[in-house]
Write an enzyme that holds these catalytic residues in place. Sequence first.
Site, PDB file in Angstrom:
ATOM      1  N   ALA A  65     -50.469 -22.116   2.424  1.00  0.00           N
ATOM      2  CA  ALA A  65     -49.585 -21.989   1.278  1.00  0.00           C
ATOM      3  C   ALA A  65     -48.446 -22.986   1.458  1.00  0.00           C
ATOM      4  CB  ALA A  65     -49.044 -20.570   1.212  1.00  0.00           C
ATOM      5  N   GLY A 109     -53.146 -19.875   4.341  1.00  0.00           N
ATOM      6  CA  GLY A 109     -53.765 -19.602   3.041  1.00  0.00           C
ATOM      7  C   GLY A 109     -55.016 -20.430   2.799  1.00  0.00           C
ATOM      8  N   GLU A 112     -57.689 -18.566   4.473  1.00  0.00           N
ATOM      9  CA  GLU A 112     -57.916 -17.354   3.674  1.00  0.00           C
ATOM     10  C   GLU A 112     -58.708 -17.679   2.409  1.00  0.00           C
ATOM     11  OE1 GLU A 112     -53.699 -16.433   3.751  1.00  0.00           O
ATOM     12  OE2 GLU A 112     -54.125 -14.576   4.843  1.00  0.00           O
ATOM     13  N   GLU A 132     -49.465 -18.539  10.681  1.00  0.00           N
ATOM     14  CA  GLU A 132     -48.246 -18.029  10.021  1.00  0.00           C
ATOM     15  C   GLU A 132     -47.211 -17.515  11.013  1.00  0.00           C
ATOM     16  OE1 GLU A 132     -51.368 -17.343   9.121  1.00  0.00           O
ATOM     17  OE2 GLU A 132     -51.566 -17.272   6.930  1.00  0.00           O
TER      18      GLU A 132
HETATM   19  N1  CO8 Z   1     -46.909 -26.587   3.017  1.00  0.00           N
HETATM   20  C1  CO8 Z   1     -46.222 -27.651   2.552  1.00  0.00           C
HETATM   21  N2  CO8 Z   1     -46.405 -28.902   3.003  1.00  0.00           N
HETATM   22  C2  CO8 Z   1     -47.297 -29.100   3.985  1.00  0.00           C
HETATM   23  C3  CO8 Z   1     -48.051 -28.037   4.525  1.00  0.00           C
HETATM   24  C4  CO8 Z   1     -47.829 -26.732   3.995  1.00  0.00           C
HETATM   25  N3  CO8 Z   1     -48.528 -25.651   4.410  1.00  0.00           N
HETATM   26  N4  CO8 Z   1     -48.855 -28.530   5.481  1.00  0.00           N
HETATM   27  C5  CO8 Z   1     -48.627 -29.852   5.538  1.00  0.00           C
HETATM   28  N5  CO8 Z   1     -47.691 -30.199   4.635  1.00  0.00           N
HETATM   29  C6  CO8 Z   1     -47.148 -31.544   4.381  1.00  0.00           C
HETATM   30  C7  CO8 Z   1     -46.205 -31.992   5.481  1.00  0.00           C
HETATM   31  O1  CO8 Z   1     -44.923 -31.448   5.302  1.00  0.00           O
HETATM   32  C8  CO8 Z   1     -46.245 -33.485   5.295  1.00  0.00           C
HETATM   33  O2  CO8 Z   1     -45.438 -33.830   4.197  1.00  0.00           O
HETATM   34  P1  CO8 Z   1     -44.490 -35.155   4.297  1.00  0.00           P
HETATM   35  O3  CO8 Z   1     -45.449 -36.305   4.483  1.00  0.00           O
HETATM   36  O4  CO8 Z   1     -43.785 -35.163   2.976  1.00  0.00           O
HETATM   37  O5  CO8 Z   1     -43.607 -34.970   5.483  1.00  0.00           O
HETATM   38  C9  CO8 Z   1     -47.695 -33.747   4.889  1.00  0.00           C
HETATM   39  O6  CO8 Z   1     -48.200 -32.489   4.410  1.00  0.00           O
HETATM   40  C10 CO8 Z   1     -48.547 -34.203   6.040  1.00  0.00           C
HETATM   41  O7  CO8 Z   1     -48.415 -33.263   7.085  1.00  0.00           O
HETATM   42  P2  CO8 Z   1     -48.022 -33.653   8.588  1.00  0.00           P
HETATM   43  O8  CO8 Z   1     -47.207 -34.889   8.599  1.00  0.00           O
HETATM   44  O9  CO8 Z   1     -47.460 -32.441   9.240  1.00  0.00           O
HETATM   45  O10 CO8 Z   1     -49.503 -33.992   9.153  1.00  0.00           O
HETATM   46  P3  CO8 Z   1     -49.989 -33.875  10.654  1.00  0.00           P
HETATM   47  O11 CO8 Z   1     -51.336 -34.517  10.682  1.00  0.00           O
HETATM   48  O12 CO8 Z   1     -48.955 -34.345  11.610  1.00  0.00           O
HETATM   49  O13 CO8 Z   1     -50.153 -32.273  10.909  1.00  0.00           O
HETATM   50  C11 CO8 Z   1     -50.839 -30.028  10.342  1.00  0.00           C
HETATM   51  C12 CO8 Z   1     -51.103 -31.541  10.184  1.00  0.00           C
HETATM   52  C13 CO8 Z   1     -51.071 -29.610  11.802  1.00  0.00           C
HETATM   53  C14 CO8 Z   1     -51.803 -29.290   9.428  1.00  0.00           C
HETATM   54  C15 CO8 Z   1     -49.359 -29.731   9.964  1.00  0.00           C
HETATM   55  O14 CO8 Z   1     -49.100 -30.328   8.683  1.00  0.00           O
HETATM   56  C16 CO8 Z   1     -49.054 -28.257   9.843  1.00  0.00           C
HETATM   57  O15 CO8 Z   1     -48.890 -27.586  10.850  1.00  0.00           O
HETATM   58  N6  CO8 Z   1     -48.945 -27.749   8.590  1.00  0.00           N
HETATM   59  C17 CO8 Z   1     -48.564 -26.368   8.339  1.00  0.00           C
HETATM   60  C18 CO8 Z   1     -49.702 -25.431   8.637  1.00  0.00           C
HETATM   61  C19 CO8 Z   1     -49.289 -24.005   8.415  1.00  0.00           C
HETATM   62  O16 CO8 Z   1     -48.365 -23.497   9.033  1.00  0.00           O
HETATM   63  N7  CO8 Z   1     -49.974 -23.339   7.488  1.00  0.00           N
HETATM   64  C20 CO8 Z   1     -49.691 -21.950   7.153  1.00  0.00           C
HETATM   65  C21 CO8 Z   1     -48.707 -21.900   6.032  1.00  0.00           C
HETATM   66  S1  CO8 Z   1     -48.169 -20.237   5.706  1.00  0.00           S
HETATM   67  C22 CO8 Z   1     -49.417 -19.608   4.758  1.00  0.00           C
HETATM   68  O17 CO8 Z   1     -50.383 -20.233   4.434  1.00  0.00           O
HETATM   69  C23 CO8 Z   1     -49.201 -18.217   4.328  1.00  0.00           C
HETATM   70  C24 CO8 Z   1     -50.326 -17.762   3.448  1.00  0.00           C
HETATM   71  C25 CO8 Z   1     -49.896 -16.506   2.798  1.00  0.00           C
HETATM   72  C26 CO8 Z   1     -50.899 -16.101   1.781  1.00  0.00           C
HETATM   73  C27 CO8 Z   1     -51.096 -17.134   0.732  1.00  0.00           C
HETATM   74  C28 CO8 Z   1     -49.836 -17.328  -0.036  1.00  0.00           C
HETATM   75  C29 CO8 Z   1     -49.874 -18.484  -0.957  1.00  0.00           C
END
Ligand code: CO8
Length: 258
Positions: A65, A109, A112, A132
């Site tokens: 998400a 998400g 999921e 999360e």
């Molecule tokens: N939300 C918003 N932006 C994101 C997300 C995200 N989940 N994941 C990645 N991005 C963005 C980054 O901020 C970045 O943006 P920018 O270039 O503007 O800085 C861009 O995508 C590229 O990401 P990275 O530079 O971080 O890329 P890397 O290759 O270094 O890393 C990862 C990739 C490991 C996937 C890393 O991006 C990461 O850890 N992302 C977050 C993963 C995460 O925590 N996911 C869980 C989110 S919480 C959730 O899903 C709750 C669900 C609840 C139910 C559903 C509700 C909707």
Amino acid sequence: MIESVVLREVRGRVGILTLNRPKALNALNDDVMDALGVALLEFDADNDIGAIVITGSEKAFAAGADITVMKDLNYVEALRSDFITRNWETIRRVRKPVIAAVSGYALGGGCELAMMCDIIIAGDNARFGQPEIKLGIMPGAGGSQRLPRAVGKSKAMDLVLTARMMDAAEAERAGLVSRVVPAERVLDEAIEAATVIASMSLPAVMLAKEAVNRAYETPLAEGLLFERRAFHALFSTEDQKEGMVAFVEKRPATFVHR
Ligand code: CO8
């Protein structure tokens, strides 16, 4: 023109939906989930579509998400808006099979969403996780329920509590995904599987999907009863006659209900 956050394509009798927020690794927000929900229901109602594939990019199916949207949310607002079930449950209303073709990250998400699909086919670069906990929250769209059903309690706890990611090979061993193929093949593999499904008798496909899903909702005796009733009902279709006569005549079946 602004490009849609969910791209639609039809190949043969397969509807393909591609999540398209590449710069945010397909982070899921209301725009994406609304567009996905509308497209899923339209494909489900379309007589020319027999199965659906959801995919992302090579780097990410969906990295969760959208954290930028969630970061300012407070408890009362989350509760009042029933954050995020508004549009997240639509996929459960789809009666035709839905296959997730997962390349790269399927996190939070995103994992999921993949688990809400009927089949997950993974590229060998796929990474699954429920991270999360690192954000100070927990899974909110089925991760704490569907993941243990798929991989068992111990591995689900491991993933949910440590936030570690699982690669495609581990996901296949654990039973989360049905097949692992080279990353560049994953969409084609999913479309081929969907094409096979779409060539079958639609009433049989829909009832079979419903019956398997019952296994997760009901006690065994109730599930077996549902299965028996659905099984009997299929003997009322022309497709049952065609399927069995074709077998006896040693020719491929041509089903009328597709
Ligand atoms: N939300 C918003 N932006 C994101 C997300 C995200 N989940 N994941 C990645 N991005 C963005 C980054 O901020 C970045 O943006 P920018 O270039 O503007 O800085 C861009 O995508 C590229 O990401 P990275 O530079 O971080 O890329 P890397 O290759 O270094 O890393 C990862 C990739 C490991 C996937 C890393 O991006 C990461 O850890 N992302 C977050 C993963 C995460 O925590 N996911 C869980 C989110 S919480 C959730 O899903 C709750 C669900 C609840 C139910 C559903 C509700 C909707």
